[in-house]
Motif scaffolding. Structure first.
Motif, PDB file in Angstrom:
ATOM      1  N   SER A 304       0.817  -1.219   0.000  1.00 49.15           N
ATOM      2  CA  SER A 304       0.000   0.000   0.000  1.00 49.15           C
ATOM      3  C   SER A 304       0.850   1.268   0.000  1.00 49.15           C
ATOM      4  N   GLY A 305       2.192   1.094  -0.024  1.00 53.63           N
ATOM      5  CA  GLY A 305       3.074   2.263  -0.122  1.00 53.63           C
ATOM      6  C   GLY A 305       3.607   2.777   1.199  1.00 53.63           C
ATOM      7  N   GLN A 306       3.252   2.107   2.304  1.00 52.98           N
ATOM      8  CA  GLN A 306       3.788   2.538   3.598  1.00 52.98           C
ATOM      9  C   GLN A 306       5.212   2.027   3.774  1.00 52.98           C
ATOM     10  N   VAL A 307       6.013   2.766   4.551  1.00 57.65           N
ATOM     11  CA  VAL A 307       7.407   2.403   4.774  1.00 57.65           C
ATOM     12  C   VAL A 307       7.640   2.181   6.266  1.00 57.65           C
ATOM     13  N   VAL A 308       8.248   1.044   6.602  1.00 54.14           N
ATOM     14  CA  VAL A 308       8.602   0.754   7.986  1.00 54.14           C
ATOM     15  C   VAL A 308      10.122   0.680   8.105  1.00 54.14           C
ATOM     16  N   MET A 309      10.631   0.959   9.308  1.00 54.76           N
ATOM     17  CA  MET A 309      12.074   0.898   9.535  1.00 54.76           C
ATOM     18  C   MET A 309      12.349   0.283  10.893  1.00 54.76           C
ATOM     19  N   TRP A 310      13.549  -0.256  11.060  1.00 52.46           N
ATOM     20  CA  TRP A 310      13.971  -0.795  12.337  1.00 52.46           C
ATOM     21  C   TRP A 310      15.498  -0.890  12.346  1.00 52.46           C
ATOM     22  N   GLY A 311      16.062  -1.253  13.502  1.00 48.21           N
ATOM     23  CA  GLY A 311      17.514  -1.305  13.618  1.00 48.21           C
ATOM     24  C   GLY A 311      18.076  -0.023  14.184  1.00 48.21           C
ATOM     25  N   GLN A 312      19.313   0.315  13.793  1.00 54.09           N
ATOM     26  CA  GLN A 312      19.945   1.538  14.290  1.00 54.09           C
ATOM     27  C   GLN A 312      19.368   2.736  13.555  1.00 54.09           C
ATOM     28  N   THR A 329      11.778   3.801   0.879  1.00 54.33           N
ATOM     29  CA  THR A 329      12.817   3.313   1.794  1.00 54.33           C
ATOM     30  C   THR A 329      14.061   4.196   1.733  1.00 54.33           C
ATOM     31  N   ASP A 330      14.264   4.883   0.619  1.00 52.75           N
ATOM     32  CA  ASP A 330      15.413   5.786   0.485  1.00 52.75           C
ATOM     33  C   ASP A 330      15.399   6.858   1.574  1.00 52.75           C
ATOM     34  N   ASP A 331      14.194   7.350   1.892  1.00 52.57           N
ATOM     35  CA  ASP A 331      14.074   8.404   2.903  1.00 52.57           C
ATOM     36  C   ASP A 331      14.539   7.925   4.272  1.00 52.57           C
TER      37      ASP A 331
END
Length: 527
Positions: A304-312, A329-331
């Motif tokens: 759906s175009g959402q971006v998730v992140m994790w880690g450092q 994901t680039d952002d």
């Protein structure tokens, strides 16, 4: 255009240059080096130029972009970089070029001399067409259209896949159990390599002390080994962090394994995993995973175009996938990775896509689909009724009362009125300060508060000893109090020069009287 605004290394580029960028890469130990490719297929570099990694033929750093002539027109399709740094690219013709740090023969030219300019990597590749390149800290791998993998460079942990730990000075086919198999995707961690096959299998080799090969143990591997734990799971993409690995399945699930001291596996804890672990993504289907061998950051994009992140993430350890407001994901890597480098070659689609703002700007004063024209000083300006109604209360009232297709304007000049209409399409004005006075008059007449403010800013930026009195007179006439005060103070600070101008000699009597009175109150005439 490609939005590179989140990367500080591009901050000094003028807007007209930024609009031309179609591909870009930010790299280096402090994210202080960058390449970009323009719509004209010209390649430029800027930054600190460690080990000649900018490919400019010298070791000089450059805060302004310099063109890499040998790469112009090459049409880059893949780019990767190491930590030396060295850089490798694949072109649309299937050629590989490499340059920069070469202490471990990672440029594939058989030497350990640093490469100051891009050089063709030819050994064993001349008859091959390479579609993708990936770099670890000091090794390079290349994927061909035939699904073959070639590797060269640093090999202390077996990351070249040659069956030994001797450095590999030139490209060598990675065979062993990849023989007669078709690889479709490759990635590198700092000291390991990964390959995805057309049948969904995934193989790894090289350094494994953190379990980043996903084999269930911590032993280094000098040749490719299939990750047996993913038997029956169809992998379509792999991405490698510093010492962890992410894999995306054809059903949109994400597996992770390897180092986890920063929560980069997204398992909710910080324990390393030597076997692939399914990440909880709240049943959202993922379409992309992202990681970079320079960092411990992970990211993924949903269907759906959402971006998730994790880690450092900027020094914090985020142990579970965290939903962001980003569109790519680039952002994540621009804003949260350390260093804030690009995890792959940034590219914009080659289809001349225009944003809404760009489309509106393009159609201003274009007769093709306009439905209204203004006639000013005998010249036509073509516009669109709907846009004018949306953008300006004056036009909303005027155009609701008339069906005319041509409206004559006598009160303002062609230059000023065209600038006003163009502002309605672009939100900007592009006039010298003297002409901005006329636009200020128009903005006052039409009660366009924001335009009035923009005019005042333009006038302030362009004030000089020669035009200060003219601008002051305009500010008084149009009741622009802030601008009047600004111009007056400028005149006081440059009083001798200003009073010797023709504009001062021609000054309106009442204005001159008020000017002298106010200047005396400021103490301008004291010895």
């Amino acid at each position: 255009m490609l939005d590179v605004g989140k990367w500080p290394v591009f901050a000094l580029l003028p807007p007209e240059e930024l609009r031309l960028i179609r591909q870009a890469c930010v790299f280096g130990s402090a994210a202080n080096e960058a390449f970009y490719v323009t719509v004209n297929d010209e390649v430029f570099a800027l930054g600190t130029n460690c080990s000649g990694c900018l490919g400019l033929g010298d070791l000089q750093s450059t805060i302004e972009p310099r063109r890499i002539d040998v790469l112009c027109g090459k049409k880059i399709v893949s780019l990767s970089y190491g930590t030396g740094p060295h850089v490798a690219i694949a072109t649309a013709d299937g050629e590989v070029f490499a340059w920069g740090h070469n202490g471990y023969s990672q440029l594939g030219n058989g030497t350990t001399n640093h490469g100051m300019t891009p050089a063709l990597v030819s050994t064993n590749l001349l008859s091959k067409r390479v579609t993708e390149v990936a770099c670890g800290s000091h090794h390079t791998i290349a994927l061909t259209t035939d699904g073959e993998v070639y590797a060269w460079g640093y090999n202390n942990s077996g990351q070249v896949g040659s069956g030994s730990t001797a450095n590999q000075p030139t490209p060598r086919r990675v065979s062993s159990c990849l023989q007669n198999k078709v690889v479709v995707n490759v990635a590198c961690g700092q000291l390991c390599s990964m390959a995805v096959l057309d049948n969904g299998e995934i193989y790894g080799w090289g350094y494994n002390c953190n379990g980043q090969l996903g084999l269930g143990n911590n032993g280094n591997q000098q040749t490719p080994c299939r990750i047996a734990a993913l038997q029956g799971v169809n992998i379509v993409q792999v991405a490698c962090g510093y010492a962890h690995t992410l894999a995306l399945t054809d059903e949109g699930m994400v597996y992770a394994w390897g180092a986890n001291s920063y929560g980069q596996l997204g398992t909710g804890n910080k324990s390393n995993q030597a076997l692939p672990t399914l990440i909880n993504t709240d049943k959202e289907r993922m379409v992309e995973v992202a990681a970079c061998h320079t960092s411990h950051t992970s990211a993924a994009k949903t269907q759906s175009g959402q971006v998730v992140m994790w880690g450092q993430c900027r020094g914090q350890a985020v142990a579970s996938p965290h939903l962001t407001h980003f569109g790519s994901t680039d952002d994540v890597f621009a804003c949260f990775a350390t260093p804030a480098v690009t995890w792959h070659l940034l590219s914009v689609d080659g289809d001349d896509y225009l944003t809404v703002a760009q489309s509106l700007k393009k159609e201003f004063d274009s007769p093709e689909i306009s439905d209204l024209k203004f006639l000013v000083d005998g010249k036509c300006i073509h516009v669109h009724k709907a846009l004018l109604k949306i953008r300006c209360e004056h036009f909303r009232a005027l155009l609701n009362e008339t069906e005319e297709e041509t409206i004559e304007i006598h009160q303002f000049s062609y230059l000023v009125y065209r600038a006003f209409l163009e502002y309605l399409y672009t939100d900007t004005i592009n006039l010298p300060p003297e002409d901005a006075i006329g636009l200020l008059d128009l903005a006052t007449f039409y009660r366009e508060t924001r335009l009035k403010r923009l005019c005042q800013e333009t006038i302030k930026r362009g004030i000089s000893e020669e035009n200060a009195i003219t601008l002051l007179s305009a500010a008084v006439k149009y009741e622009a109090r802030d601008l009047e005060e600004f111009c007056f103070k400028f005149c006081i600070n440059h009083l001798t020069a200003v009073t010797q101008t023709q504009a001062f000699a021609d000054m309106d009597h009442d204005l001159l009287k008020n000017f002298i009175s106010k200047a005396s109150r400021y103490g301008a005439f004291k010895n």
